[in-house]
Write an enzyme that holds these catalytic residues in place. Sequence first.
Site, PDB file in Angstrom:
ATOM      1  N   ASN A 294     -17.260  -7.455  13.035  1.00 43.04           N
ATOM      2  CA  ASN A 294     -15.786  -7.464  13.117  1.00 43.04           C
ATOM      3  C   ASN A 294     -15.190  -8.617  12.319  1.00 43.04           C
ATOM      4  O   ASN A 294     -14.240  -8.447  11.563  1.00 43.04           O
ATOM      5  CB  ASN A 294     -15.348  -7.615  14.577  1.00 43.04           C
ATOM      6  CG  ASN A 294     -15.764  -6.432  15.414  1.00 43.04           C
ATOM      7  OD1 ASN A 294     -15.583  -5.290  15.007  1.00 43.04           O
ATOM      8  ND2 ASN A 294     -16.333  -6.696  16.575  1.00 43.04           N
TER       9      ASN A 294
ATOM     10  N   ARG B 128     -28.671  -7.740   9.828  1.00 40.68           N
ATOM     11  CA  ARG B 128     -29.957  -7.149  10.242  1.00 40.68           C
ATOM     12  C   ARG B 128     -30.260  -5.929   9.394  1.00 40.68           C
ATOM     13  O   ARG B 128     -31.380  -5.702   8.981  1.00 40.68           O
ATOM     14  CB  ARG B 128     -29.887  -6.744  11.716  1.00 40.68           C
ATOM     15  CG  ARG B 128     -29.999  -7.902  12.666  1.00 40.68           C
ATOM     16  CD  ARG B 128     -29.803  -7.479  14.083  1.00 40.68           C
ATOM     17  NE  ARG B 128     -28.456  -6.985  14.304  1.00 40.68           N
ATOM     18  CZ  ARG B 128     -27.820  -6.996  15.464  1.00 40.68           C
ATOM     19  NH1 ARG B 128     -28.441  -7.460  16.534  1.00 40.68           N
ATOM     20  NH2 ARG B 128     -26.598  -6.534  15.594  1.00 40.68           N
ATOM     21  N   ARG B 129     -29.211  -5.147   9.125  1.00 39.79           N
ATOM     22  CA  ARG B 129     -29.423  -3.886   8.415  1.00 39.79           C
ATOM     23  C   ARG B 129     -28.897  -4.002   6.973  1.00 39.79           C
ATOM     24  O   ARG B 129     -27.694  -4.048   6.731  1.00 39.79           O
ATOM     25  CB  ARG B 129     -28.668  -2.758   9.150  1.00 39.79           C
ATOM     26  CG  ARG B 129     -28.984  -1.364   8.650  1.00 39.79           C
ATOM     27  CD  ARG B 129     -28.267  -0.316   9.493  1.00 39.79           C
ATOM     28  NE  ARG B 129     -26.819  -0.390   9.367  1.00 39.79           N
ATOM     29  CZ  ARG B 129     -26.115   0.206   8.404  1.00 39.79           C
ATOM     30  NH1 ARG B 129     -26.722   0.925   7.473  1.00 39.79           N
ATOM     31  NH2 ARG B 129     -24.804   0.085   8.360  1.00 39.79           N
TER      32      ARG B 129
ATOM     33  N   VAL C 134     -12.343 -20.882  19.873  1.00 44.35           N
ATOM     34  CA  VAL C 134     -11.440 -20.852  21.028  1.00 44.35           C
ATOM     35  C   VAL C 134     -10.120 -20.212  20.611  1.00 44.35           C
ATOM     36  O   VAL C 134      -9.472 -20.666  19.665  1.00 44.35           O
ATOM     37  CB  VAL C 134     -11.157 -22.278  21.564  1.00 44.35           C
ATOM     38  CG1 VAL C 134     -10.202 -22.208  22.753  1.00 44.35           C
ATOM     39  CG2 VAL C 134     -12.449 -22.968  21.964  1.00 44.35           C
TER      40      VAL C 134
ATOM     41  N   GLU D 257     -15.927  -4.741  26.958  1.00 48.74           N
ATOM     42  CA  GLU D 257     -17.215  -4.264  26.473  1.00 48.74           C
ATOM     43  C   GLU D 257     -17.901  -3.428  27.552  1.00 48.74           C
ATOM     44  O   GLU D 257     -17.513  -3.473  28.727  1.00 48.74           O
ATOM     45  CB  GLU D 257     -18.091  -5.457  26.100  1.00 48.74           C
ATOM     46  CG  GLU D 257     -17.484  -6.199  24.927  1.00 48.74           C
ATOM     47  CD  GLU D 257     -18.392  -7.264  24.354  1.00 48.74           C
ATOM     48  OE1 GLU D 257     -19.598  -7.228  24.641  1.00 48.74           O
ATOM     49  OE2 GLU D 257     -17.870  -8.129  23.645  1.00 48.74           O
TER      50      GLU D 257
ATOM     51  N   ASP E 114     -17.103 -16.472  29.455  1.00 43.49           N
ATOM     52  CA  ASP E 114     -16.506 -16.705  28.134  1.00 43.49           C
ATOM     53  C   ASP E 114     -15.400 -17.766  28.235  1.00 43.49           C
ATOM     54  O   ASP E 114     -15.342 -18.699  27.425  1.00 43.49           O
ATOM     55  CB  ASP E 114     -15.945 -15.379  27.595  1.00 43.49           C
ATOM     56  CG  ASP E 114     -15.228 -15.539  26.279  1.00 43.49           C
ATOM     57  OD1 ASP E 114     -15.899 -15.665  25.249  1.00 43.49           O
ATOM     58  OD2 ASP E 114     -13.971 -15.576  26.285  1.00 43.49           O
TER      59      ASP E 114
ATOM     60  N   LYS F 161     -15.183 -21.713  26.564  1.00 39.19           N
ATOM     61  CA  LYS F 161     -14.032 -22.232  25.810  1.00 39.19           C
ATOM     62  C   LYS F 161     -13.446 -23.468  26.501  1.00 39.19           C
ATOM     63  O   LYS F 161     -13.019 -24.415  25.828  1.00 39.19           O
ATOM     64  CB  LYS F 161     -12.987 -21.131  25.657  1.00 39.19           C
ATOM     65  CG  LYS F 161     -13.493 -20.009  24.741  1.00 39.19           C
ATOM     66  CD  LYS F 161     -12.652 -18.763  24.851  1.00 39.19           C
ATOM     67  CE  LYS F 161     -13.171 -17.676  23.930  1.00 39.19           C
ATOM     68  NZ  LYS F 161     -12.536 -16.370  24.176  1.00 39.19           N
TER      69      LYS F 161
HETATM   70  P1  NAP Z   1     -20.387  -8.307  15.599  1.00 41.51           P
HETATM   71  O1  NAP Z   1     -19.324  -7.353  15.195  1.00 41.51           O
HETATM   72  O2  NAP Z   1     -21.323  -7.919  16.683  1.00 41.51           O
HETATM   73  O3  NAP Z   1     -21.229  -8.644  14.292  1.00 41.51           O
HETATM   74  C1  NAP Z   1     -22.383  -9.403  14.314  1.00 41.51           C
HETATM   75  C2  NAP Z   1     -23.000  -9.424  12.930  1.00 41.51           C
HETATM   76  O4  NAP Z   1     -24.106 -10.323  12.960  1.00 41.51           O
HETATM   77  C3  NAP Z   1     -23.519  -8.073  12.469  1.00 41.51           C
HETATM   78  O5  NAP Z   1     -23.161  -7.847  11.128  1.00 41.51           O
HETATM   79  C4  NAP Z   1     -25.043  -8.212  12.597  1.00 41.51           C
HETATM   80  O6  NAP Z   1     -25.782  -7.525  11.604  1.00 41.51           O
HETATM   81  C5  NAP Z   1     -25.228  -9.703  12.379  1.00 41.51           C
HETATM   82  N1  NAP Z   1     -26.432 -10.169  13.060  1.00 41.51           N
HETATM   83  C6  NAP Z   1     -26.674 -10.207  14.395  1.00 41.51           C
HETATM   84  N2  NAP Z   1     -27.919 -10.697  14.627  1.00 41.51           N
HETATM   85  C7  NAP Z   1     -28.447 -10.977  13.419  1.00 41.51           C
HETATM   86  C8  NAP Z   1     -29.689 -11.488  12.993  1.00 41.51           C
HETATM   87  N3  NAP Z   1     -30.659 -11.779  13.858  1.00 41.51           N
HETATM   88  N4  NAP Z   1     -29.893 -11.650  11.672  1.00 41.51           N
HETATM   89  C9  NAP Z   1     -28.939 -11.315  10.774  1.00 41.51           C
HETATM   90  N5  NAP Z   1     -27.733 -10.833  11.122  1.00 41.51           N
HETATM   91  C10 NAP Z   1     -27.497 -10.655  12.418  1.00 41.51           C
HETATM   92  O7  NAP Z   1     -19.752  -9.716  16.025  1.00 41.51           O
HETATM   93  P2  NAP Z   1     -18.265 -10.240  15.798  1.00 41.51           P
HETATM   94  O8  NAP Z   1     -17.343  -9.585  16.769  1.00 41.51           O
HETATM   95  O9  NAP Z   1     -17.928 -10.179  14.342  1.00 41.51           O
HETATM   96  O10 NAP Z   1     -18.392 -11.751  16.290  1.00 41.51           O
HETATM   97  C11 NAP Z   1     -19.038 -12.726  15.495  1.00 41.51           C
HETATM   98  C12 NAP Z   1     -18.883 -14.101  16.146  1.00 41.51           C
HETATM   99  O11 NAP Z   1     -17.506 -14.425  16.230  1.00 41.51           O
HETATM  100  C13 NAP Z   1     -19.405 -14.210  17.581  1.00 41.51           C
HETATM  101  O12 NAP Z   1     -19.941 -15.498  17.796  1.00 41.51           O
HETATM  102  C14 NAP Z   1     -18.177 -14.034  18.436  1.00 41.51           C
HETATM  103  O13 NAP Z   1     -18.313 -14.649  19.710  1.00 41.51           O
HETATM  104  C15 NAP Z   1     -17.162 -14.758  17.580  1.00 41.51           C
HETATM  105  N6  NAP Z   1     -15.803 -14.327  17.801  1.00 41.51           N
HETATM  106  C16 NAP Z   1     -15.483 -13.032  17.694  1.00 41.51           C
HETATM  107  C17 NAP Z   1     -14.183 -12.621  17.913  1.00 41.51           C
HETATM  108  C18 NAP Z   1     -13.792 -11.191  17.799  1.00 41.51           C
HETATM  109  O14 NAP Z   1     -12.619 -10.868  18.010  1.00 41.51           O
HETATM  110  N7  NAP Z   1     -14.694 -10.280  17.451  1.00 41.51           N
HETATM  111  C19 NAP Z   1     -13.212 -13.595  18.266  1.00 41.51           C
HETATM  112  C20 NAP Z   1     -13.561 -14.944  18.331  1.00 41.51           C
HETATM  113  C21 NAP Z   1     -14.872 -15.295  18.097  1.00 41.51           C
HETATM  114  P3  NAP Z   1     -25.815  -5.917  11.518  1.00 41.51           P
HETATM  115  O15 NAP Z   1     -24.421  -5.531  11.129  1.00 41.51           O
HETATM  116  O16 NAP Z   1     -26.810  -5.611  10.470  1.00 41.51           O
HETATM  117  O17 NAP Z   1     -26.199  -5.441  12.877  1.00 41.51           O
END
Ligand code: NAP
Length: 440
Positions: free
Chosen positions: A17, A49-50, A134, A192, A203, A207
């Site tokens: 995301n 990962r992919r 945060v 989720e 969570d 923060k």
């Molecule tokens: P996400 O959509 O689940 O994406 C995670 C990404 O990390 C995916 O592209 C995944 O690869 C990659 N990944 C996971 N494990 C891996 C590994 N072992 N090696 C290589 N790549 C790996 O997560 P997100 O929502 O973008 O969130 C990312 C971070 O931002 C988190 O720490 C979250 O707490 C923080 N955050 C998110 C939001 C939000 O609104 N989403 C807000 C504030 C903070 P694949 O695509 O190949 O599976």
Amino acid sequence: MAETEKPVGVAVLGLGNVGTEVVRIMEDSAEDLAARIGAPLQLRGIGVRRVAADRGVPVELLTDDVEALVARDDVDIVVELMGPVEPARQAILAALEHGKSVVTANKALLAQSTGKLATAAEKARVDLYFEAAVAGAIPVIRPLTQSLAGDRVLRVAGIVNGTTNYILSAMSETGASYDDALAEAGALGYAEADPTADVEGYDAAAKAAILASIAFHTRVQADDVYREGITAVSAEDFASAKALGCTIKLLSICERITNADGSEQVSARVYPALVPLTHPLASVNGAFNAVFVEAAAAGQLMFYGQGAGGAPTASAVLGDVVMAARNRVQGGRGPRESKYARLPIAPIGVVPTRYYLSLYVHDKPGVLSKVASEFANRGVSIAEVRQEGLVDEDGQPIGARIVVLTHRATDAALSETVTALKELDVVSSVASVLRMEGTE
Ligand code: NAP
């Protein structure tokens, strides 16, 4: 100008995301970012990962070898957006050891390991930034670290979890039960499949740990944060709150507590609390976040906006990337971890707040005075009592519900009072105990 400068190499770990939006904005705003930094940003690689051609970015940028990517000589800044504590911790530590500046949004990791990460950044003399960890897009880390660096922060109270705020707002607006509001949040993508981290307050506690550490120049970890989730909040609590001119919010509260001898402690806590409708946090609804700061000289400040989502979070990440890149180009570093105050963590038992209690009692003479004396015996002062008679289907009286609002009392005194109330023969149950914030 920018084109003639040596590019600043960036590795992005994660293309989910947030990562997808960070990569998009880096590409769409490349010229502006270069002008602001004084050198172009160059995306060297993306850790995933992919690795596949259908991911919307040139496939040659993708790699599943994160370790090799963060060690590349042409990478200056590593942007960690993978999520779980591991492998993010390993990747960030490796990046710092290789002298890369790091930007991360990983609150769970920071709330566990700030010390280790900050020490590694210090040793390598590089930046470690985490504005997005945060409250998503809302600038709150930098204001606390820099804008308020000359002030004395007294209190930070935030709504920093969008999922729970969505659920509580729905309960408030429609009178829905917790289960129905959770189901709706899940169906709309706000919760989720496993909502535990959100609804149990983990969570928000992570923060709170990050905010308290910065606000009070003291290392505070997630385990130091007292935590209660929202699963026990009922439609009845919302009806009572409304009658009292309040709503209910899950708050992350970080507070400087001054003891009688003048010494200080830090309290960090997360729980659902009644908030008066006149308080600025009461009107923060849906998935929005807000952080309310009180400082000795600045007074009250409110930061409000989108606390999650790919693009809003990417905005905060890019802000950090620009800062780290500027430091690379111009020389110098951002602020280091400030932990000089080393204040002790206050146990929840000594923390004073106001309370709301809802009790079911038998319909007998003298009930109210028996209930009131249990409060008085423990020094808990009652501010307001409301009693409502209950009747069965035939209109026959079957008892009463009593709502009590207290003045400020410690958690220890209130817990003892609740234990004593449960033992009273006139009390059939203590249905709810919630704190009340924002009134004094
Ligand atoms: P996400 O959509 O689940 O994406 C995670 C990404 O990390 C995916 O592209 C995944 O690869 C990659 N990944 C996971 N494990 C891996 C590994 N072992 N090696 C290589 N790549 C790996 O997560 P997100 O929502 O973008 O969130 C990312 C971070 O931002 C988190 O720490 C979250 O707490 C923080 N955050 C998110 C939001 C939000 O609104 N989403 C807000 C504030 C903070 P694949 O695509 O190949 O599976």
